[in-house]
Design an enzyme around this catalytic site. Structure first.
Site, PDB file in Angstrom:
ATOM      1  N   HIS A  17      -1.003   2.683   8.153  1.00 63.05           N
ATOM      2  CA  HIS A  17      -0.282   3.898   7.753  1.00 63.05           C
ATOM      3  C   HIS A  17       0.817   4.158   8.782  1.00 63.05           C
ATOM      4  O   HIS A  17       0.543   4.630   9.886  1.00 63.05           O
ATOM      5  CB  HIS A  17      -1.230   5.095   7.710  1.00 63.05           C
ATOM      6  CG  HIS A  17      -0.579   6.369   7.241  1.00 63.05           C
ATOM      7  ND1 HIS A  17      -1.098   7.115   6.210  1.00 63.05           N
ATOM      8  CD2 HIS A  17       0.531   7.023   7.643  1.00 63.05           C
ATOM      9  CE1 HIS A  17      -0.329   8.182   6.011  1.00 63.05           C
ATOM     10  NE2 HIS A  17       0.673   8.141   6.872  1.00 63.05           N
ATOM     11  N   HIS A  19       5.184   5.419   9.265  1.00 67.63           N
ATOM     12  CA  HIS A  19       6.481   5.864   8.744  1.00 67.63           C
ATOM     13  C   HIS A  19       7.576   5.149   9.535  1.00 67.63           C
ATOM     14  O   HIS A  19       7.679   5.324  10.750  1.00 67.63           O
ATOM     15  CB  HIS A  19       6.632   7.374   8.902  1.00 67.63           C
ATOM     16  CG  HIS A  19       5.622   8.158   8.132  1.00 67.63           C
ATOM     17  ND1 HIS A  19       5.853   8.606   6.853  1.00 67.63           N
ATOM     18  CD2 HIS A  19       4.370   8.569   8.468  1.00 67.63           C
ATOM     19  CE1 HIS A  19       4.786   9.266   6.418  1.00 67.63           C
ATOM     20  NE2 HIS A  19       3.866   9.251   7.389  1.00 67.63           N
ATOM     21  N   LYS A 106       0.889   5.935  -3.053  1.00 59.49           N
ATOM     22  CA  LYS A 106       0.598   7.063  -2.174  1.00 59.49           C
ATOM     23  C   LYS A 106       0.650   8.391  -2.928  1.00 59.49           C
ATOM     24  O   LYS A 106       1.644   8.702  -3.591  1.00 59.49           O
ATOM     25  CB  LYS A 106       1.597   7.093  -1.009  1.00 59.49           C
ATOM     26  CG  LYS A 106       1.361   8.238  -0.016  1.00 59.49           C
ATOM     27  CD  LYS A 106      -0.011   8.138   0.647  1.00 59.49           C
ATOM     28  CE  LYS A 106      -0.271   9.328   1.559  1.00 59.49           C
ATOM     29  NZ  LYS A 106       0.304   9.150   2.899  1.00 59.49           N
ATOM     30  N   HIS A 144      -3.088  11.692   0.751  1.00 60.16           N
ATOM     31  CA  HIS A 144      -2.918  12.746   1.744  1.00 60.16           C
ATOM     32  C   HIS A 144      -3.849  13.877   1.315  1.00 60.16           C
ATOM     33  O   HIS A 144      -3.544  14.631   0.385  1.00 60.16           O
ATOM     34  CB  HIS A 144      -1.466  13.228   1.803  1.00 60.16           C
ATOM     35  CG  HIS A 144      -1.223  14.278   2.845  1.00 60.16           C
ATOM     36  ND1 HIS A 144      -0.460  14.054   3.970  1.00 60.16           N
ATOM     37  CD2 HIS A 144      -1.663  15.561   2.948  1.00 60.16           C
ATOM     38  CE1 HIS A 144      -0.434  15.148   4.720  1.00 60.16           C
ATOM     39  NE2 HIS A 144      -1.164  16.083   4.116  1.00 60.16           N
ATOM     40  N   HIS A 182      -5.499   9.491   7.245  1.00 56.48           N
ATOM     41  CA  HIS A 182      -5.483  10.308   8.464  1.00 56.48           C
ATOM     42  C   HIS A 182      -6.471  11.470   8.407  1.00 56.48           C
ATOM     43  O   HIS A 182      -6.086  12.645   8.503  1.00 56.48           O
ATOM     44  CB  HIS A 182      -4.072  10.809   8.798  1.00 56.48           C
ATOM     45  CG  HIS A 182      -3.263  11.313   7.627  1.00 56.48           C
ATOM     46  ND1 HIS A 182      -3.722  12.255   6.736  1.00 56.48           N
ATOM     47  CD2 HIS A 182      -2.009  11.008   7.215  1.00 56.48           C
ATOM     48  CE1 HIS A 182      -2.803  12.505   5.837  1.00 56.48           C
ATOM     49  NE2 HIS A 182      -1.743  11.760   6.110  1.00 56.48           N
ATOM     50  N   ASP A 255      -0.151   6.760  11.477  1.00 56.85           N
ATOM     51  CA  ASP A 255       0.670   7.839  10.936  1.00 56.85           C
ATOM     52  C   ASP A 255       1.826   8.153  11.885  1.00 56.85           C
ATOM     53  O   ASP A 255       2.296   9.296  11.965  1.00 56.85           O
ATOM     54  CB  ASP A 255      -0.159   9.103  10.669  1.00 56.85           C
ATOM     55  CG  ASP A 255       0.586  10.128   9.799  1.00 56.85           C
ATOM     56  OD1 ASP A 255       1.546   9.745   9.124  1.00 56.85           O
ATOM     57  OD2 ASP A 255       0.194  11.314   9.821  1.00 56.85           O
TER      58      ASP A 255
END
Length: 354
Positions: A17, A19, A106, A144, A182, A255
């Site tokens: 995970h 970004h 996602k 999420h 997360h 994350d």
């Protein structure tokens, strides 16, 4: 894995995970992830979001181009994802699976986090056909896991999500592969550990190392602010116990979420902690704190590939027990970037190419 008092050698891990952003920020940060990880599940919440396979392929090309501009970066494979919306067609899942490049879809509840405005408003009402396709193609749904109901306290939104969304989802689609992303609470860890069916969870370094006091230590600390937010100490302890357990349902997902300093230090600052620069050192610190370095390779390098039906990596990396100070700020192409726990000292250092 081999371990001595001064060294930890284990199979190269993956980040399940991360970004990477786009443009100047992508060029600024991608090499940090590639330095430590062989592969990474790349989040699709760009502006505009990555909602089609064609967009995912184009984004993958931009990531690879950014890496080519960093000659010292080792081989790295971005594993692409699609951003689920109320209007995602079920046919897109078959196309994504056939691409061999898109590995998951996602779920962002609308308004839950950065660039989630196009997210799902009602999962079971609007996305039933897509969920059926994901289950049929054995493609994971990455969740999420927070409700966005303003009546629910921000510290309770993960636990409420389990009752309102996760339980009905698993009842209707029992064979759907789900990654509870997360996780931040004891409720989340307990649910993943005991739920029936193919389910797993990623855990970040900040949620293993810090509780919500870190947000207010000596003043308001925006670089510890992420979503889901840091929780009470009892939740950190539960996450640490889950990560270091013998369960194969928990694995590494940083994350890591870069924002330039000015976007964090403002009257309405962005959520996200930047940890890609020193992720493995942070995780090792957490495992070392409870004497569970023998469980580190499973969490970092083995459990994730098993869930995604991918081979483990053949090469190895090494951490050495050397005092390591995290930089106060990184001056990158996108601007100034403050890493998680800037200025703090870690007991471990990543050894390049060892």
């Amino acid at each position: 894995m081999t371990a001595t008092p001064q060294q930890l050698r284990f199979r190269r891990p993956d980040d399940w995970h991360v970004h990477l952003r786009d443009g100047d920020m992508l060029e600024s940060v991608v090499a940090h992830t590639a330095q430590q990880f062989a592969r990474a599940i790349v989040m699709p919440n760009l502006t505009p979001p990555i909602i089609t396979t064609e967009q995912a392929l184009a984004y993958k090309s931009r990531i690879e181009a950014a890496l080519q501009a960093t000659p010292e970066a080792p081989a790295f494979t971005p594993l692409m994802t699609l951003y689920l919306t109320d209007n995602t067609p079920a046919a897109e899942i078959a196309k994504a699976k056939a691409s061999g490049v898109v590995h998951a879809v996602k779920l962002y509840p609308a308004g839950a986090t950065t660039n989630s405005d196009a997210g799902v408003t009602d999962l079971l009402k609007h996305c039933g056909a897509v969920l059926e396709a994901l289950q049929a193609h054995q493609m994971p749904l990455l969740v999420h896991g927070e409700v966005t109901d303003p009546a629910i306290d921000v510290f309770d939104r993960e636990a409420v999500f389990i009752d309102r969304v996760m339980l009905p989802l698993r009842q209707r689609f029992p064979e759907l592969k789900v990654v509870f992303e997360h996780i931040t609470t004891k409720e989340g860890a307990d649910y993943v550990a005991t739920a029936e069916g193919p389910i797993a969870a990623t855990i970040t370094p900040q949620h293993l190392l810090y509780n919500r006091n870190a947000l207010f230590s000596g003043g308001l600390r925006p670089h510890w602010y992420c979503l889901p937010v840091l929780k009470r100490e009892k939740h950190r302890q539960a996450l640490l116990a889950a990560a270091t357990s013998d369960s194969n349902r928990f694995f590494l997902g940083t994350d890591s979420a870069p924002h330039v300093k000015g976007r964090k230090e403002m009257d309405c600052g962005c959520a996200g902690c930047y940890s890609a620069l020193h992720a493995l050192e942070l995780y090792a610190q957490a495992f070392d704190s409870v004497g569970k370095l023998d469980r580190f390779e499973a969490f970092a390098s083995l459990n994730g590939p098993a869930f995604y039906n991918l081979p483990v990596n053949n090469d190895y990396v090494t951490l050495e027990r050397v005092q390591n100070t995290i930089p106060q700020v990184l001056d990158v192409k996108a601007g100034e970037l403050v890493p998680l726990a800037a200025g703090e000292q870690l007991a471990w250092r990543f050894v390049t190419g060892a």
